[in-house]
Scaffold this active site. Structure first.
Site, PDB file in Angstrom:
ATOM      1  N   HIS A 216       0.821  -1.166   0.053  1.00  0.00           N
ATOM      2  CA  HIS A 216       0.016  -0.025   0.033  1.00  0.00           C
ATOM      3  C   HIS A 216       0.792   1.220   0.121  1.00  0.00           C
ATOM      4  CE1 HIS A 216      -2.565  -3.418   1.590  1.00  0.00           C
ATOM      5  NE2 HIS A 216      -3.662  -2.680   0.925  1.00  0.00           N
ATOM      6  N   HIS A 316      -9.424  -2.638 -10.066  1.00  0.00           N
ATOM      7  CA  HIS A 316      -9.282  -2.799  -8.697  1.00  0.00           C
ATOM      8  C   HIS A 316     -10.408  -2.771  -8.368  1.00  0.00           C
ATOM      9  CE1 HIS A 316      -8.348  -1.877  -4.855  1.00  0.00           C
ATOM     10  NE2 HIS A 316      -7.292  -2.416  -4.878  1.00  0.00           N
TER      11      HIS A 316
END
Length: 402
Positions: A216, A316
């Site tokens: 991330h 996504h």
């Protein structure tokens, strides 16, 4: 044909919360009574504030407009308030409104959206799933040393189960916490744990499945390169968002020094941010989220730009099934589609909230043939599961990693 009305729904996502704490759905209604469905993925404000933002954009730019005039609405929203620059919150709000317009246009013409964006080129769409815990909350206590987010052996067991169910790729992110103070150097424990995960899962699934290594944006470029070098022997399909998203030049440094393909895009919005990624060579797999990127037409333009660089798209999903349905429409008509994120097999609440669930078979999604997005909201289920909290959809740690 004019848009006359707006309906919004903040829907709590019951345990195990796969895809987030809640979903924000909307409907646009035309003067002929046709309804278009959309979903907004905005993680920067609380859900009730986001609904007020949706209402504001609707009143200023969407109400009274012809839903077919998507280019004009896009430019008016993009430039609102003397901005003309990528704004992740504003474009997230518009994304849901835009996909609802496409749903209306598809219903009016009797065509799936993918037929209006160039026509279907993929009969079925390869999918992957995150390695969620087998049961219980998607947010297990960090003190539990045996769940799939911290225990390589448990993660390998789950990977085998997903592969046996039909998936040919699985994603996991063992590299440690991510904070508002990143990027940083990974510590040796995080590197060792990451290698242990990749090794255990590769040994368990062999060549039956690709490994998708998620991060991330935790790391500096040099830190990400250190980690990538140790992951390379296990041949992951991608190394996701290894550095923070705001400086693609740094991500490009990672891409140049690893054999693992770099993927990125869930935190980016509009073609302008994705153009920088492509120009810098920062990633060869683009992970736009249709509830944030600016909508279906913007995503289709990004997919076209990616084609010119031999880059692929992998839409996504960390939200609900309406964004999932929009992802499917884009993937079906994009020659450079690679793989689609799936919330496991689209069962549970992701099926209950739709009148007809997304069709998943043996690792693939089958694009719907119904007009528009191909899905309809089950309003009874939506209204029976309101979310009254104020939490953000997704949050980062607020303190530096010690």
């Amino acid at each position: 044909m004019k848009i006359t009305d707006l309906k919004t729904f903040i829907v709590g996502n019951p345990p195990p919360h796969h895809g987030g704490r809640y979903f924000i759905f909307l409907k646009l209604v035309t003067d002929s009574g046709v309804e278009g469905l959309g979903e907004v993925y905005v993680a920067t404000f609380g859900p009730h504030t986001v609904v007020r933002m949706i209402e504001d954009v609707f009143e200023r730019h969407i109400k009274g407009q012809d839903p077919r005039r998507i280019e004009t609405m896009t430019r008016r929203v993009y430039g609102t308030g003397y901005s003309l620059r990528p704004d992740v919150s504003l474009m997230g709000v518009f994304s849901g409104l835009e996909m609802a317009c496409w749903d209306i246009v598809g219903k009016e013409t009797g065509q799936p959206v993918y037929e209006l964006l160039g026509g279907r080129v993929h009969e079925r769409l390869r999918t992957y799933t995150y390695l969620y815990p087998k049961s219980g909350s998607a947010y297990p206590e960090t003190t539990d040393a045996d769940h799939v987010y911290v225990n390589p052996a448990r993660a390998a067991e789950r990977a085998v189960e997903e592969v046996e169910a039909g998936f040919t790729a699985v994603k996991f992110d063992p590299a440690g916490p991510y904070t508002v103070f990143d990027g940083r150097q990974p510590d040796l424990e995080s590197i060792a744990r990451s290698v242990a995960f990749v090794r255990a899962i590769r040994e368990a699934v062999g060549t039956r499945a690709d490994l998708l290594f998620g991060t991330h944006g935790q790391f500096t470029a040099s830190g990400a390169i250190r980690l990538a070098k140790q992951l390379e022997p296990y041949d992951p399909l991608w190394f996701e968002e290894p550095t923070p998203p705001e400086v693609p030049e740094e991500m490009a440094r990672v891409a140049r020094q690893t054999s693992i393909p770099i993927s990125t895009g869930e935190r980016l919005t509009t073609k302008y941010e994705f153009a920088r990624v492509l120009e810098q060579g920062a990633a060869s797999i683009l992970q736009m989220n249709l509830g944030r990127v600016g909508g279906l037409l913007e995503a289709k333009k990004i997919a076209g730009m990616a084609e010119t660089r031999y880059a692929q798209i992998a839409p996504h999903l960390y939200c609900g099934p309406v964004v999932g349905a929009a992802n499917i429409q884009l993937a079906a008509c994009s020659p450079n589609f690679l793989i689609l994120e799936s919330i496991r097999t689209w069962g549970g609440f992701h099926a209950e909230i739709l009148q007809t669930p997304i069709r998943w078979e043996e690792g693939y999604v089958l694009p719907p043939t119904a007009p528009g997005l191909g899905v309809e909201l089950n309003e009874a289920v939506a209204l029976a599961n309101p979310y009254d909290g104020t939490a953000l959809h997704l949050e980062m740690h607020g303190n530096p990693v010690p």
